[in-house]
Each structure stands twice: as structure tokens, then as C-alpha cells.
Design an enzyme around this catalytic site. Structure first.
Site, PDB file in Angstrom:
ATOM      1  N   ASP A 188       2.828 -10.506   2.129  1.00  0.00           N
ATOM      2  CA  ASP A 188       2.590  -9.366   1.357  1.00  0.00           C
ATOM      3  C   ASP A 188       2.392 -10.125  -0.235  1.00  0.00           C
ATOM      4  O   ASP A 188       3.344 -10.683  -0.678  1.00  0.00           O
ATOM      5  CB  ASP A 188       3.544  -8.417   1.553  1.00  0.00           C
ATOM      6  N   GLU A 225      -1.929 -12.052   1.928  1.00  0.00           N
ATOM      7  CA  GLU A 225      -2.591 -11.128   1.229  1.00  0.00           C
ATOM      8  C   GLU A 225      -3.105 -11.400  -0.144  1.00  0.00           C
ATOM      9  O   GLU A 225      -2.301 -11.477  -0.963  1.00  0.00           O
ATOM     10  CB  GLU A 225      -1.735  -9.822   1.180  1.00  0.00           C
TER      11      GLU A 225
HETATM   12  C1  QV4 Z   1       5.050   3.696 -10.216  1.00  0.00           C
HETATM   13  C2  QV4 Z   1       4.004   3.790 -11.277  1.00  0.00           C
HETATM   14  C3  QV4 Z   1       3.644   2.239 -11.693  1.00  0.00           C
HETATM   15  C4  QV4 Z   1       4.998   1.952 -12.466  1.00  0.00           C
HETATM   16  C5  QV4 Z   1       6.311   2.233 -11.575  1.00  0.00           C
HETATM   17  C6  QV4 Z   1       7.451   1.818 -12.185  1.00  0.00           C
HETATM   18  O1  QV4 Z   1       2.692   4.045 -10.460  1.00  0.00           O
HETATM   19  O2  QV4 Z   1       2.670   2.146 -12.825  1.00  0.00           O
HETATM   20  O3  QV4 Z   1       4.920   0.666 -13.075  1.00  0.00           O
HETATM   21  O4  QV4 Z   1       6.299   3.521 -11.039  1.00  0.00           O
HETATM   22  O5  QV4 Z   1       8.000   2.789 -12.946  1.00  0.00           O
HETATM   23  C7  QV4 Z   1       4.940   2.879  -4.942  1.00  0.00           C
HETATM   24  C8  QV4 Z   1       4.095   4.006  -5.657  1.00  0.00           C
HETATM   25  C9  QV4 Z   1       3.872   3.862  -7.269  1.00  0.00           C
HETATM   26  C10 QV4 Z   1       5.040   3.265  -7.876  1.00  0.00           C
HETATM   27  C11 QV4 Z   1       5.816   2.081  -7.104  1.00  0.00           C
HETATM   28  C12 QV4 Z   1       7.297   1.769  -7.662  1.00  0.00           C
HETATM   29  O6  QV4 Z   1       3.063   4.354  -5.106  1.00  0.00           O
HETATM   30  O7  QV4 Z   1       3.221   4.813  -7.854  1.00  0.00           O
HETATM   31  O8  QV4 Z   1       4.787   2.690  -9.207  1.00  0.00           O
HETATM   32  O9  QV4 Z   1       6.193   2.302  -5.638  1.00  0.00           O
HETATM   33  O10 QV4 Z   1       7.928   2.780  -7.522  1.00  0.00           O
HETATM   34  C13 QV4 Z   1       2.587  -0.435  -1.258  1.00  0.00           C
HETATM   35  C14 QV4 Z   1       1.843   0.861  -1.791  1.00  0.00           C
HETATM   36  C15 QV4 Z   1       2.235   1.336  -3.410  1.00  0.00           C
HETATM   37  C16 QV4 Z   1       3.691   1.366  -3.632  1.00  0.00           C
HETATM   38  C17 QV4 Z   1       4.357   0.022  -3.131  1.00  0.00           C
HETATM   39  C18 QV4 Z   1       5.830  -0.055  -3.351  1.00  0.00           C
HETATM   40  O11 QV4 Z   1       0.337   0.505  -1.902  1.00  0.00           O
HETATM   41  O12 QV4 Z   1       1.593   2.391  -3.796  1.00  0.00           O
HETATM   42  O13 QV4 Z   1       4.035   1.596  -4.887  1.00  0.00           O
HETATM   43  O14 QV4 Z   1       4.145  -0.167  -1.701  1.00  0.00           O
HETATM   44  O15 QV4 Z   1       6.621   0.802  -2.563  1.00  0.00           O
HETATM   45  C19 QV4 Z   1      -2.683  -5.158  -5.648  1.00  0.00           C
HETATM   46  C20 QV4 Z   1      -1.830  -6.112  -4.998  1.00  0.00           C
HETATM   47  C21 QV4 Z   1      -1.670  -6.228  -3.661  1.00  0.00           C
HETATM   48  C22 QV4 Z   1      -1.108  -4.819  -3.106  1.00  0.00           C
HETATM   49  C23 QV4 Z   1      -2.122  -3.750  -3.754  1.00  0.00           C
HETATM   50  C24 QV4 Z   1      -1.642  -2.367  -3.187  1.00  0.00           C
HETATM   51  O16 QV4 Z   1      -2.529  -7.425  -5.459  1.00  0.00           O
HETATM   52  O17 QV4 Z   1      -0.723  -7.300  -3.368  1.00  0.00           O
HETATM   53  O18 QV4 Z   1      -2.335  -3.898  -5.221  1.00  0.00           O
HETATM   54  N1  QV4 Z   1      -0.918  -4.765  -1.720  1.00  0.00           N
HETATM   55  C25 QV4 Z   1       0.524  -5.104  -1.095  1.00  0.00           C
HETATM   56  C26 QV4 Z   1       0.529  -4.288   0.047  1.00  0.00           C
HETATM   57  C27 QV4 Z   1       0.725  -2.661  -0.452  1.00  0.00           C
HETATM   58  C28 QV4 Z   1       2.212  -2.751  -1.101  1.00  0.00           C
HETATM   59  C29 QV4 Z   1       2.386  -3.800  -2.126  1.00  0.00           C
HETATM   60  C30 QV4 Z   1       1.512  -4.892  -1.952  1.00  0.00           C
HETATM   61  C31 QV4 Z   1       3.648  -3.876  -2.614  1.00  0.00           C
HETATM   62  O19 QV4 Z   1      -0.555  -4.286   1.158  1.00  0.00           O
HETATM   63  O20 QV4 Z   1       0.684  -1.841   0.586  1.00  0.00           O
HETATM   64  O21 QV4 Z   1       1.993  -1.402  -2.001  1.00  0.00           O
HETATM   65  O22 QV4 Z   1       4.632  -4.359  -1.736  1.00  0.00           O
HETATM   66  O23 QV4 Z   1      -3.871  -5.194  -5.421  1.00  0.00           O
END
Ligand code: QV4
Length: 474
Positions: A188, A225
Site C-alpha cells: 500500500d 501501489e
Molecule cells: C482526514 C482529512 C485529511 C486530514 C486528516 C487528518 O480528509 O485531509 O489530513 O483527516 O486530520 C481516512 C478518511 C480521511 C481521513 C483519514 C485520516 O477517509 O478523510 O483524513 O482517514 O483519519 C484509505 C482511504 C482513505 C482513508 C485511509 C485511512 O481511501 O479515505 O482516510 O484509508 O483510513 C493517494 C495515495 C495512495 C492511496 C490513495 C487513496 O498515493 O497510496 O491516495 N491509496 C492507498 C489505499 C487506500 C488507503 C491508503 C492508501 C492509505 O489504496 O485505500 O486510503 O492507507 O493516491
């Protein structure tokens, strides 16, 4: 570490997103093994925070490396891996090496009962303390390497993979999974880690466990990824030699084409001709668990006819390491997986046709999709030959003399004799039906001594694809 260690002629991975280990074990034995699936990508296995409403994404916020989540515990995980390996289905784990949980205040308790203080970067279950992380900063410029790799992706505490302690904990975690019999990992957020650090970690891992049927000296399969739409400062090319890389442009372009925004005739040069990674380095998919939730060109189960056509093309055209998505129904980004009143994930239930009914979509159980997994196995090691198109959105091609695929994405019928390249005989279309007790339950095509057959795909047919192969010959 590009070899996925598939059994026999198998060659398709399915992502059983948010499934429980006991259900996956059962699925390997009753469905995936018999249908010729090569492997399963499973959701993260280690302890995570518990977020309100239990969104799927809580699993991307680790608390420790204890193997207890809503999918099950370590014993259930080990049992699943063993049972899947026994029927020739490999397990690949989605691993979070980039970060731990994000900005949750105070003391939180994870899915294995471990306490942590994410905001303070304190994870005693590992243990990690603030010094194991990069200083807190926000990613505002995605073309700034420092920000992308050292700041916090959506506020998730960013581990410092150059530190010996962090490296040792990550290697210990991955080796534990290898010991339990997994065949490899989806890494990831790989783009958010320096490739030199990942190279160190990957090359330090143990060989795969010979007690689970892997040959001596087998290296874990790695697919990373890295989202690279082209022209990114941190590019897919920095990672592709360490392991395979998710080819997001595949997903975007295939969606675009099957949504009708780009004529299918252009797919003749699909693959590196479109600027994609070399085939053996590309992990390919129509949609993944992230981009299926975004609006845009990417197709998902909500557009079934186009989705099935795109998937048929994905699995019929020899490019990339193929992964099929298996989803649960969602309304928005945060929809949790099917769960009961106690917030336990529920097992999938099936109707008499084997389709999932209780909130699980199970695309992998759609006949049009699992039949193409069988097609891909049947035509393995053959080339594309005999490409035909109508100059627009009707195409067909052969895979050597073993398989034939035709697609009609025009608003008028495809009705004509086409070269199927197959030996003379009668073949069942494995999209509209199957070969059962010597006859076809759907369409059939009679191929003459020259390899030609009459192909009909009406514009209003239920499916816009027709697929023939040598294992479905009457
Ligand atoms: C919130 C705000 C942020 C703020 C943060 C801290 O939105 O702006 O900075 O609070 O105050 C969840 C929530 C998100 C929250 C975050 C932290 O949705 O709103 O931030 O938690 O509490 C998955 C989900 C995210 C989720 C995250 C952690 O998609 O929504 O965030 O898990 O639970 C980029 C990257 C790529 C990534 C992609 C989504 O390059 O690597 O974005 N893809 C991978 C996974 C994805 C996962 C993550 C990475 C993180 O495939 O599923 O994100 O592990 O393109």
C-alpha cells in the site's frame, strides 16, 4: 520479485475486499480452486483502529502487527492460507508499510485490544515512538518528492523506513506472514516510501515457505501501489524493477474506451503500445477498491454491461498480471462492508445460481467473469492473432488456435462470419451460457474447416461479448 507463484495454467488474482478469513478459506475450496483462480488479494491483516460506523478504510490505519481484525484472528488466517494453498490458490496480503494510524486524539483501542495514542505517534503494541516517524507535515504538492515521501498521507503517521528499528519491525511482520504461507504482498502507498528503503526491505525477506508447496528459494511476489498517471515526479519506473506496479492507466483507459469515449478499434495496440509498463511488471485491473468509489472514467459493478465487456477484454488480451475486483455494495466512500448489529462482518450468502445476495457483489461469481478466468487459463501462452474490427466499436481477435473473443459496443448488431482461428467444430459461447452435459446452455458457434464461424451479438443482447475456447467445445 515479479513471479506470483501461480499453480499450473492459472493466471488471475481476485481481490476479496473485506472478506473474512473463514469465508475465503471456504471460497477457495468450493469456488476459486474449481474455477481456476490463481490467487486472492486479502484486506489488511494486522490490527487497526476502530472508526465510528466501521468504514472499510479503518483497516488502512494500523495500531500494531497483531493479526486480529474484523476478518479474523491469526489462527483463522493461518487456516485460510493453508486451505487455499492446498487447492492451488495463493494468498497475497495488502500490507501497510508507509504509516500507522492518523490523528485520533487520546488513547484508542485497536481491533486486537491494543492501546495506542496516534496523535502522539505512540504505538506501544509494536512498539513505535515518535522518533520512528517523519516529522508531521501535510502533502500539498504531489509533485514534491519530499512531501510525498516524508509528509503524512491524509494525516496518517508517516514511518521512517530508513531507520533500522522500523525496517526490522516491518521485515519481522512480513516474515511472519511468509511463515504462515502467503505468496506475496500488495504494498500500500508504495509511492510514499523511498524505493531504496523498499528495496532493502524486500531483499531482506525470507524465501516462501516450502511447507506450503513453494519451491526452494522462491521469493515473495511484490506488487506495489504507485498511482502514476504519467509525468509524476515520483514515478512508477522507480519501483518497477523491485516488483510489479499497479498500472492505473490501464484502469482509466479501459474505462474510457468501454464507456464509449474512445473507439475499441484502438485496443489493437493495447499494452506497452499505450505507454503502459512492460507486461510482466504491470498489475492490471478494471477497477480497484479506491477508484471504483471515484466518479470518472473508471467502470465498476454499477455499469454491469460495460463492466463485463471491459473485464472480458482485460482477461482475454495477453497483457499484465490480472486482478479482478470483488466488491460489496456501496453508496458512498464510507459505506462499511455488510455487517450485523454488533458490527461483525457477515458472511456472503448465495442464491441457487451461486450469485451473492446479502450486500456482497461478488463480481468474481458472475458467470461472464469467472468464465473469462477459465478462458484465460485455456489460452495461456498464446498470442493475439486475427484482429478484426469494424473501424469503430466492434472488435474480435483470436488467442492462437485456442480461443476467440468478440465484442460489440456499437448501438447496432454485429452479425457476420469471422475468423475464430479455432479447429473445426461447435463451441459454446461461455458468456451467454456454458457447456453442460455436452450441450450449450447459451449461444453456440459452428466453426468451419477454415476456422470461420457466424458471430452474432445484438446491440440489445444482455451481454455485449461472445467468447469461445477449446475447453468449451461440444
Ligand atoms: C482526514 C482529512 C485529511 C486530514 C486528516 C487528518 O480528509 O485531509 O489530513 O483527516 O486530520 C481516512 C478518511 C480521511 C481521513 C483519514 C485520516 O477517509 O478523510 O483524513 O482517514 O483519519 C484509505 C482511504 C482513505 C482513508 C485511509 C485511512 O481511501 O479515505 O482516510 O484509508 O483510513 C493517494 C495515495 C495512495 C492511496 C490513495 C487513496 O498515493 O497510496 O491516495 N491509496 C492507498 C489505499 C487506500 C488507503 C491508503 C492508501 C492509505 O489504496 O485505500 O486510503 O492507507 O493516491
Amino acid at each position: 520479485q515479479h513471479n506470483p507463484h501461480w499453480w499450473g495454467n492459472r493466471n488471475t488474482i481476485v481481490h476479496l475486499f473485506e472478506w473474512k478469513w473463514s469465508d475465503i478459506a471456504q471460497e477457495c475450496e468450493s469456488f476459486l480452486g474449481p474455477r481456476g483462480f490463481a490467487g486472492v488479494q486479502v484486506s489488511p491483516v494486522n490490527e487497526n483502529i476502530i472508526a465510528a460506523g466501521r468504514p472499510w478504510w479503518e483497516r488502512y490505519q494500523p495500531i500494531s502487527y497483531k493479526l486480529t481484525t474484523r476478518s479474523g484472528n491469526e489462527e483463522e488466517f493461518g487456516d485460510m492460507v493453508r486451505r487455499c494453498n492446498d487447492v492451488g490458490v495463493r494468498i497475497y496480503v495488502d500490507v501497510l508499510l508507509n504509516h500507522m494510524s492518523g490523528d485520533f486524539d487520546g488513547v484508542v483501542v485497536g481491533t486486537a485490544g491494543t492501546e495506542a495514542e496516534p496523535r502522539e505517534k505512540s504505538f506501544p503494541g509494536v512498539p513505535y515512538t515518535a522518533q520512528d516517524f517523519h516529522p508531521t507535515c501535510e502533502i500539498t504538492d504531489w509533485n514534491d518528492r519530499f512531501q510525498v515521501q516524508q509528509c503524512e498521507l491524509v494525516g496518517l503517521k508517516d514511518l521512517d523506513q530508513s531507520s533500522d528499528w522500523v525496517r526490522s519491525k516491518l521485515i519481522e511482520f512480513l516474515d511472519h506472514l511468509i511463515e504462515l504461507g502467503v505468496a506475496g504482498f500488495r504494498v500500500d502507498a508504495a509511492k510514499h516510501m523511498a524505493s531504496e528503503d523498499l528495496e532493502y526491505i524486500y531483499s531482506s525477506l525470507s524465501n516462501l515457505n516450502i511447507d506450503h508447496g513453494f519451491p526452494h528459494n522462491s521469493r515473495p511476489f511484490i506488487f506495489q501501489e504507485v498511482i502514476d498517471h504519467g509525468h509524476e515526479t515520483v514515478s512508477r519506473d522507480e519501483y518497477k524493477d523491485l516488483g510489479a506496479v499497479t498500472e492505473f492507466r490501464f484502469s482509466e483507459e479501459i474505462g474510457n474506451a468501454f464507456r464509449g469515449n474512445n473507439a475499441l478499434k484502438w485496443l489493437q495496440s493495447w499494452g506497452t503500445g499505450w505507454g503502459f509498463l512492460p507486461s510482466g511488471q504491470a498489475l492490471t485491473f478494471v477497477d480497484n477498491h479506491d477508484n471504483q468509489r471515484d466518479a470518472g472514467a473508471v467502470l465498476n459493478y454499477k455499469s454491469p454491461k460495460q463492466y463485463k465487456m471491459a473485464t472480458a477484454f482485460h482477461l482475454a488480451y495477453p497483457y499484465g498480471i490480472s486482478r479482478v475486483m470483488s466488491s460489496f455494495a456501496f453508496d458512498d466512500h464510507d459505506t462499511p462492508p455488510p455487517q450485523d448489529a454488533q458490527e461483525r462482518i457477515v458472511s456472503p450468502e448465495f442464491d441457487e445460481d451461486g450469485a451473492c445476495v446479502n450486500g456482497w457483489i461478488c463480481e468474481h461469481r458472475w458467470r461472464q467473469i469467472y468464465a473469462m478466468v477459465g478462458f484465460k487459463n485455456a489460452v495461456r501462452d498464446t498470442e493475439v492473432t486475427g484482429w478484426w474490427d469494424n473501424g469503430d466499436n466492434q472488435i474480435s481477435f483470436c488467442r492462437g488456435n485456442k480461443g476467440f473473443l468478440a465484442i460489440n459496443n456499437n448501438l447496432y448488431d454485429l452479425s457476420q462470419d469471422l475468423n475464430t482461428c479455432l479447429p473445426e467444430g461447435t463451441y459454446c459461447d461461455v458468456i451467454s451460457g456454458s457447456l453442460i452435459d455436452g450441450s450449450c446452455t447459451g449461444k453456440s458457434v459452428t466453426v468451419n474447416e477454415y476456422g470461420f464461424g457466424y458471430i452474432h451479438i445484438g446491440s440489445d443482447d444482455f451481454d455485449g461479448v461472445l467468447a469461445l475456447h477449446v475447453d468449451a467445445r461440444v
